[in-house]
Write an enzyme that holds these catalytic residues in place. Structure first.
Site, PDB file in Angstrom:
ATOM      1  CG  ASP A  66      88.175  38.324   5.266  1.00  0.00           C
ATOM      2  OD1 ASP A  66      87.699  37.271   5.715  1.00  0.00           O
ATOM      3  OD2 ASP A  66      87.530  39.111   4.560  1.00  0.00           O
ATOM      4  NE  ARG A  67      90.796  41.240   0.123  1.00  0.00           N
ATOM      5  CZ  ARG A  67      89.734  41.651  -0.532  1.00  0.00           C
ATOM      6  NH1 ARG A  67      89.023  40.786  -1.235  1.00  0.00           N
ATOM      7  NH2 ARG A  67      89.355  42.909  -0.469  1.00  0.00           N
ATOM      8  CG  MET A 118      77.672  39.070   3.794  1.00  0.00           C
ATOM      9  SD  MET A 118      76.684  38.000   4.872  1.00  0.00           S
ATOM     10  CE  MET A 118      76.080  36.814   3.681  1.00  0.00           C
ATOM     11  NE  ARG A 119      86.725  38.271   0.761  1.00  0.00           N
ATOM     12  CZ  ARG A 119      86.854  39.529   1.119  1.00  0.00           C
ATOM     13  NH1 ARG A 119      87.050  39.835   2.382  1.00  0.00           N
ATOM     14  NH2 ARG A 119      86.759  40.500   0.232  1.00  0.00           N
ATOM     15  CB  ALA A 120      82.981  33.612   6.525  1.00  0.00           C
TER      16      ALA A 120
END
Length: 708
Positions: free
Chosen positions: A181-182, A262-264
């Site tokens: 995810d990073r 919410m990073r996407a």
């Protein structure tokens, strides 16, 4: 390689995108492409003499080399720092001189790779093979934008903001979800199957080998033009507007694909803005949102275990089409753009098919404003078929002679014969479940993982010893205890403690290691009942998922018919094992001895390759042994018992998963477990939440009393 080029260029335009993960098969020039972007990055202004690359306009107030004097800036090229897979923790974060810290009370700090990569690129080749403790450090630095070094009360902090770029071959294992995810974007690369393109690749490589300087000079003008375009897009980026309509499209797409967190949404918004700037526009359009989603969402969508990352482009177009129907997008800038009438032809350079203006590589349609909006594909790409439903159910209907549970193996066909007792089509696996942890007894020293107890650089402290090589983990109490008796002889007069190198002691720590989990799966006719084989595959799939989470290597041996087969040599790619398991056919006799002997040979070879990685043998069978009769020789059961005793004599930790079911049980798997000195576990006991699960340790030959 258009997708890879685009992802790297977008990060050059907007470092806030968050980096790139490049997935692909070996030999596809992943590393070459990543290293090439370094020469295109703009120069950075740094404080002269600062080892931590502080910005002279806003120096880090906590920089270990500070405070900095004003007007001491100088320009230098952006760095690309490579992190080797086998790097130590001290090499990554830096190291303190423990001896000087204790004796002189000074913070003598040597910066690591995180300091070198600040305001540049940190490149990790084979990132999926990176040790867990290094991944944890990377996650912390990427999340906080700073690196912290703590050594027995001595603390150093410095800024560490970098563009994280990684390459990996999925066949060698997947990444942890936290690290996955990073990465802001992900791209899949594969070698071209077009003959002309492959010929051109070979021609250029040979030309480079013959004259590297002349080859570079041929492309210097193109690189200069690309460098100028990156600089222009960076200058335009602050003026790009992300309207409410584009934000709603991004939110709808992320919600539609059920991505976590919410990073996407944030990464997709930043990527869409960078795409607009790259296209020399100040407004974000639907094609920008689509292109950004194709790069930022595949590795973030919710997926079943062992599914490959991907995105259903048909579903993506359907979500975006709803916005087109509800509210046609206005044309805020009808001026000429980079479309067919603009300065860049859609078929030339980076703006051609598959380039930044057309990330999907599909045909262009004229929207009337000269901007060339990408048309939806003629038909969405087919998603990966669900082998657990449609395909295998069809195969099951074609083979409707499945045995009932409790079949004693009668009717198994001889080797090489077909018919009802011959090979049967593969059946799908049942849903995986959380399994109880199966450990290898004793204390190992293998690769870091999460299964068995082991001496490691990380974990709880269990003792102290003299340093072996560079001191990395000081045991303060033991060091003081070693130095205290010599203070008067060393002439100590003040309150300070006089410490010599011979006094230093390092901490001995105990953590967890990853093991080699070798599965030996019975695929004979006695296991061929559809419901039973589906449950067995589901259990093995659950164990594979557990092995992935515990960072194990896995191998897969199957036996049926006349012999055993090494279906998957030991590898870190648990996904590959799951694929082989899913396609596993059944039928024929049960050469149990051949399966055990094949396992012994595989373990012998792996012990030579990696002696520190301890094995765990998992035999999945009902215990039956049926082979072609040999005149005057031992029976199949006797041969299986002899092979099991040989494995037990090698000290191999084993588990026998008893697959026998039905009202009448012969107890053959239990007898096999006694010969192996292994732990017998039923399918029900394998579940972590089973009410009948027992707390047991894996038995080995080193503990024969318990094994009996």
């Amino acid at each position: 390689m258009d997708g890879l080029r685009l992802a790297l260029l977008l990060n050059a335009v907007s470092p806030a995108v968050g980096g790139v993960l490049v997935r692909g098969e070996k030999g596809t020039a992943k590393s070459t492409a990543v290293r090439a972007i370094a020469a295109l990055l703009p120069a950075v202004d740094v404080v002269a003499g600062c080892r931590f690359s502080c910005d002279p306009a806003a120096p880090d107030p906590s920089c270990p080399d500070g405070p900095h004097e004003p007007d001491t800036g100088e320009a230098r090229p952006a760095r690309m720092v490579e992190l080797p897979v086998g790097a130590s923790e001290d090499r990554l974060v830096g190291a303190l001189d423990i001896e000087r810290a204790l004796s002189d009370g000074v913070k003598a700090f040597e910066p690591g790779l995180l300091a070198d990569a600040h305001r540049g690129v940190l490149y990790v080749d084979e990132v999926n093979l990176l040790h867990d403790h290094l991944i944890d450090l990377l996650l912390d630095a990427a999340a906080m934008g700073a690196s912290y070094v703590e050594r027995e009360g001595v603390s150093v902090r410095h800024a560490a903001r970098f563009l994280l770029v990684g390459t990996m071959n999925p066949e060698e294992g997947e990444l942890r979800p936290q690290l996955l995810d990073r990465f802001g974007l992900t791209v899949e690369v594969a070698a071209s199957r077009d003959t002309d393109e492959r010929v051109e690749v070979v021609r250029r490589r040979l030309a480079y080998d013959e004259d590297p300087e002349g080859f570079a000079a041929r492309w210097a003008a193109d690189e200069d033009a690309l460098r100028e375009r990156i600089a222009a897009a960076r200058a335009l980026l602050p003026r790009v507007g992300l309207g409410d309509r584009a934000l709603r499209q991004i939110a709808a797409v992320c919600a539609g694909f059920e991505v976590d967190g919410m990073r996407a949404d944030i990464v997709t918004a930043r990527t869409a803005t960078a795409l607009a700037a790259w296209a020399d526009r100040t407004d974000v359009r639907t094609e920008d949102v689509r292109g950004a989603a194709l790069l930022s969402l595949p590795h973030r969508r919710r997926r079943a275990p062992f599914d490959a990352p991907g995105l259903d482009e048909g579903k993506l177009d359907e979500i975006l089409r709803q916005f087109e129907e509800d509210e046609p997008e206005p044309d805020p800038d009808p001026g000429p753009g980079p479309g067919p009438e603009g300065p860049d032809s859609p078929d030339d350079g980076p703006d051609g098919p598959g380039g930044p203006e057309n990330p999907g590589g599909g045909p262009q349609k004229d929207t009337g404003d000269g901007a060339g909006e990408q048309a939806p594909p003629a038909a969405p790409e087919p998603s990966v078929p669900d082998q657990r439903t449609g395909e295998h159910e069809t195969a099951d209907r074609e083979t409707d002679s499945a045995r009932a549970d409790g079949d004693d193996g009668a009717g198994e066909a001889d080797e090489g014969t077909g018919g009802a007792g011959g090979e049967r089509a593969a059946v799908g696996a049942a849903e995986p479940f959380r399994t109880r942890r199966l450990d290898v007894p004793g204390l190992g020293e293998g690769a870091a993982g999460r299964r068995s107890r082991a001496r490691s650089a990380h974990g709880r402290t269990t003792g102290a010893r003299r340093p072996r090589g560079t001191l990395s983990a000081l045991h303060l109490t033991a060091t003081v205890r070693a130095a205290a008796p010599h203070q008067r002889a060393r002439g100590r007069r003040g309150p300070g403690l006089l410490v010599r190198r011979d006094d230093l002691r390092e901490a001995v720590r105990e953590g967890r290691e990853g093991n080699l989990v070798l599965f030996v799966v019975d695929a004979s006719g006695s296991m061929a009942a559809r419901t039973r084989m589906s449950a067995i595959k589901g259990a093995v799939l659950s164990l594979l998922l557990d092995a992935y989470q515990r960072r194990d290597k896995v191998g897969l041996i199957t036996f049926r018919g006349a012999d055993a087969e090494l279906a998957l040599p030991p590898t870190s790619s648990v996904d590959a094992a799951a694929v082989r398991l899913e396609r596993l056919p059944t039928g024929g006799r049960t050469p149990l001895a051949a399966g055990l002997l094949k396992a012994r040979e595989v373990l012998r070879v792996e012990r030579l390759r990696d002696p520190s990685r301890r094995p765990l043998l998992v035999v999945v069978t009902d215990g039956r042994a049926t082979e072609a009769k040999r005149a005057g020789g031992p029976t199949p059961v006797e041969r299986a018992g002899r092979a099991a005793r040989m494995l037990a004599g090698d000290g191999v930790a084993s588990v026998v998963v008893d697959c026998e079911s039905g009202p009448v049980r012969l107890g053959l798997a239990g007898a096999l477990a006694r010969e192996l000195r292994a732990t017998p576990v039923t399918l029900d006991e394998l579940r972590a939440d089973s009410v009948t699960a027992l707390v047991r340790d894996v038995r080995t030959v080193s503990n024969p009393r318990r094994a009996a």
